[in-house]
Design an enzyme around this catalytic site. Structure first.
Site, mmCIF file in Angstrom:
data_model
loop_
_atom_site.group_PDB
_atom_site.id
_atom_site.type_symbol
_atom_site.label_atom_id
_atom_site.label_comp_id
_atom_site.label_asym_id
_atom_site.label_seq_id
_atom_site.Cartn_x
_atom_site.Cartn_y
_atom_site.Cartn_z
ATOM 1 N N SER A 1 0.859 -1.189 0.000
ATOM 2 C CA SER A 1 0.000 0.000 0.000
ATOM 3 C C SER A 1 0.894 1.236 0.000
ATOM 4 O O SER A 1 2.023 1.202 0.510
ATOM 5 C CB SER A 1 -0.864 0.011 1.263
ATOM 6 N N TYR B 1 -1.536 -1.144 10.402
ATOM 7 C CA TYR B 1 -1.622 -1.371 8.951
ATOM 8 C C TYR B 1 -0.361 -0.860 8.253
ATOM 9 O O TYR B 1 0.227 -1.562 7.420
ATOM 10 C CB TYR B 1 -2.862 -0.676 8.406
HETATM 11 N N1 NAD Z 1 -8.758 -0.680 -1.554
HETATM 12 C C1 NAD Z 1 -7.729 0.144 -1.405
HETATM 13 O O1 NAD Z 1 -7.874 1.382 -1.529
HETATM 14 C C2 NAD Z 1 -6.362 -0.395 -1.088
HETATM 15 C C3 NAD Z 1 -5.294 0.519 -1.028
HETATM 16 C C4 NAD Z 1 -4.017 0.042 -0.743
HETATM 17 C C5 NAD Z 1 -3.803 -1.309 -0.532
HETATM 18 N N2 NAD Z 1 -4.857 -2.178 -0.595
HETATM 19 C C6 NAD Z 1 -4.553 -3.598 -0.358
HETATM 20 O O2 NAD Z 1 -5.109 -4.377 -1.407
HETATM 21 C C7 NAD Z 1 -5.558 -5.641 -0.904
HETATM 22 C C8 NAD Z 1 -7.032 -5.821 -1.168
HETATM 23 O O3 NAD Z 1 -7.754 -4.733 -0.622
HETATM 24 P P1 NAD Z 1 -9.356 -4.616 -0.774
HETATM 25 O O4 NAD Z 1 -9.682 -3.174 -0.630
HETATM 26 O O5 NAD Z 1 -9.817 -5.373 -1.951
HETATM 27 O O6 NAD Z 1 -9.794 -5.350 0.603
HETATM 28 P P2 NAD Z 1 -11.166 -6.087 0.992
HETATM 29 O O7 NAD Z 1 -11.340 -5.924 2.458
HETATM 30 O O8 NAD Z 1 -12.271 -5.655 0.079
HETATM 31 O O9 NAD Z 1 -10.848 -7.620 0.686
HETATM 32 C C9 NAD Z 1 -9.909 -8.331 1.458
HETATM 33 C C10 NAD Z 1 -10.269 -9.803 1.415
HETATM 34 O O10 NAD Z 1 -9.327 -10.493 2.256
HETATM 35 C C11 NAD Z 1 -10.042 -11.454 3.008
HETATM 36 N N3 NAD Z 1 -9.301 -11.767 4.236
HETATM 37 C C12 NAD Z 1 -9.198 -11.021 5.357
HETATM 38 N N4 NAD Z 1 -8.469 -11.661 6.277
HETATM 39 C C13 NAD Z 1 -8.099 -12.843 5.722
HETATM 40 C C14 NAD Z 1 -7.335 -13.938 6.179
HETATM 41 N N5 NAD Z 1 -6.824 -13.979 7.433
HETATM 42 N N6 NAD Z 1 -7.128 -14.986 5.345
HETATM 43 C C15 NAD Z 1 -7.667 -14.967 4.104
HETATM 44 N N7 NAD Z 1 -8.419 -13.974 3.621
HETATM 45 C C16 NAD Z 1 -8.632 -12.914 4.425
HETATM 46 C C17 NAD Z 1 -11.393 -10.814 3.287
HETATM 47 O O11 NAD Z 1 -12.379 -11.778 3.637
HETATM 48 C C18 NAD Z 1 -11.673 -10.098 1.976
HETATM 49 O O12 NAD Z 1 -12.400 -10.913 1.081
HETATM 50 C C19 NAD Z 1 -5.221 -5.619 0.605
HETATM 51 O O13 NAD Z 1 -3.947 -6.205 0.788
HETATM 52 C C20 NAD Z 1 -5.174 -4.144 0.915
HETATM 53 O O14 NAD Z 1 -4.392 -3.872 2.057
HETATM 54 C C21 NAD Z 1 -6.126 -1.748 -0.853
#
Ligand code: NAD
Length: 259
Positions: free
Chosen positions: A148, A161
Site C-alpha cells: 500500500s 496497517y
Molecule cells: N482498496 C484500497 O484502496 C487499497 C489501497 C491500498 C492497498 N490495498 C490492499 O489491497 C488488498 C485488497 O484490498 P481490498 O480493498 O480489496 O480489501 P477487501 O477488504 O475488500 O478484501 C480483502 C479480502 O481479504 C479477506 N481476508 C481477510 N483476512 C483474511 C485472512 N486472514 N485470510 C484470508 N483472507 C482474508 C477478506 O475476507 C476479503 O475478502 C489488501 O492487501 C489491501 O491492504 C487496498
C-alpha cells in the site's frame, strides 16, 4: 459478462495461480483478470460462502479453497490441495489483508489488534511464500504481494496497517533474493482504489472532488491494480524482481502543502 468478471473466460494457458483474499475487491478483480488471460485460478479467502460463489461465477477455470492466511496448517493444507488438483503452481498473489487501515489512537491500541494485523498482512505472505516456494521454483513462477502507499505515508491512527505494509515491502525484496533466479517477487502498492462492490459503487458514487484531487484525474479501480499484477506475473516482466510498483494515480508524487 457478469457483475464481477472483466471479460470472457480465456483459453487456458496451462498455468496455475493462487490468489488470496479473492472473495471481493481487488483480489476478486485479480482473479477475474487472470481467468480472462487463460490462467487456472484458485481463489482463497476466509469468507467461504462468498469465495465459493464468485469462483462459480468466474467459470471452470476458477475454483475456491477456504484459507486463513495467518494459519500455517491452513496454508499447508491449501497449497497441498492446489497441487492435488492441478499438479503445479506458477503464481502466488498475496492480497488477503485486514484492509481497514485505521486503528484506535495509539494510547489505547490493543496488542491483540496489532498482532492480528501483522499476522494476516505480513506473516500470511511469508507463510504462503514458504510453502509455495518449491512449486514456484519448479516452473519459473512469480509472486506479487499487495502492499500500500501507506507503507510510505500515513495519516494518524494507522500504525498497525502501515507497519504491516512497510514490512511487506521488505519481505518482498528479501524473498526476491532468496527465491531468485527461479522465482521473481514484486509488490504492488495501491493508493485509493474504489474496491467496493459494483452495486455499492453505483448507489454511492464518489464525489468529483474525490476524483479531481488525483493527478490522474480519478480514483483507482480494481482493474487498475489487476492489470499491474497480471503484467508482473507475465513473462514480459522477466527482468523485474524485488520491486515496488505504485498504482495511485500520482497521489504520492503530489505536493500537498496548504497555501
Ligand atoms: N482498496 C484500497 O484502496 C487499497 C489501497 C491500498 C492497498 N490495498 C490492499 O489491497 C488488498 C485488497 O484490498 P481490498 O480493498 O480489496 O480489501 P477487501 O477488504 O475488500 O478484501 C480483502 C479480502 O481479504 C479477506 N481476508 C481477510 N483476512 C483474511 C485472512 N486472514 N485470510 C484470508 N483472507 C482474508 C477478506 O475476507 C476479503 O475478502 C489488501 O492487501 C489491501 O491492504 C487496498
Amino acid at each position: 459478462m457478469n457483475e464481477w468478471t472483466v471479460g470472457a473466460t480465456g483459453v487456458h494457458n496451462g498455468r496455475v495461480a493462487l490468489v488470496t483474499g479473492a472473495a471481493r475487491g481487488i483480489g476478486l478483480a485479480i482473479a477475474a483478470w487472470l481467468v480472462t488471460e487463460g490462467w487456472q485460478v484458485v481463489l482463497t479467502d476466509v469468507d467461504r460462502q462468498r469465495g465459493a460463489a464468485v469462483a462459480d461465477v468466474l467459470g471452470e477455470n476458477a475454483s475456491f479453497i477456504a484459507m486463513d492466511v495467518s494459519s500455517e496448517p491452513q496454508v499447508v493444507d491449501g497449497v497441498a490441495e492446489v497441487l492435488g488438483m492441478f499438479g503445479r503452481l506458477d503464481a502466488l498473489v498475496c492480497n488477503a489483508a485486514v484492509a481497514d487501515p485505521h486503528n484506535t489512537v495509539l494510547e489505547s491500541l490493543d496488542l491483540s489488534h496489532w498482532n492480528r494485523v501483522l499476522a494476516v498482512n505480513l506473516s500470511g505472505p511469508m507463510l504462503l511464500a514458504k510453502h509455495c516456494a518449491p512449486y514456484l521454483r519448479a516452473h519459473g513462477g512469480s509472486i506479487v504481494n499487495l502492499s500500500s502507499t501507506r507503507a510510505r505515508q500515513s495519516e494518524p491512527d494507522s500504525e498497525a496497517y502501515a507497519a504491516s505494509k512497510g514490512g511487506l515491502l521488505a519481505l518482498t525484496h528479501a524473498l526476491a533474493m532468496s527465491l531468485g533466479p527461479e522465482v521473481r517477487v514484486n509488490a504492488v502498492s495501491p493508493g485509493w482504489i474504489d474496491a467496493r462492490d459494483p452495486s455499492v459503487r453505483r448507489a454511492e458514487p464518489l464525489s468529483d472532488a474525490d476524483h479531481a484531487q488525483h493527478p490522474a484525474g480519478r480514483v483507482g479501480t480494481v482493474e487498475d491494480v489487476a492489470a499491474a499484477v497480471a503484467w508482473l506475473l507475465s513473462k514480459n516482466a522477466g527482468f523485474v524482481t524485488g520491486q515496488e510498483f505504485v498504482v495511485d494515480g500520482g497521489m504520492s508524487k503530489k505536493m500537498i502543502y496548504v497555501d
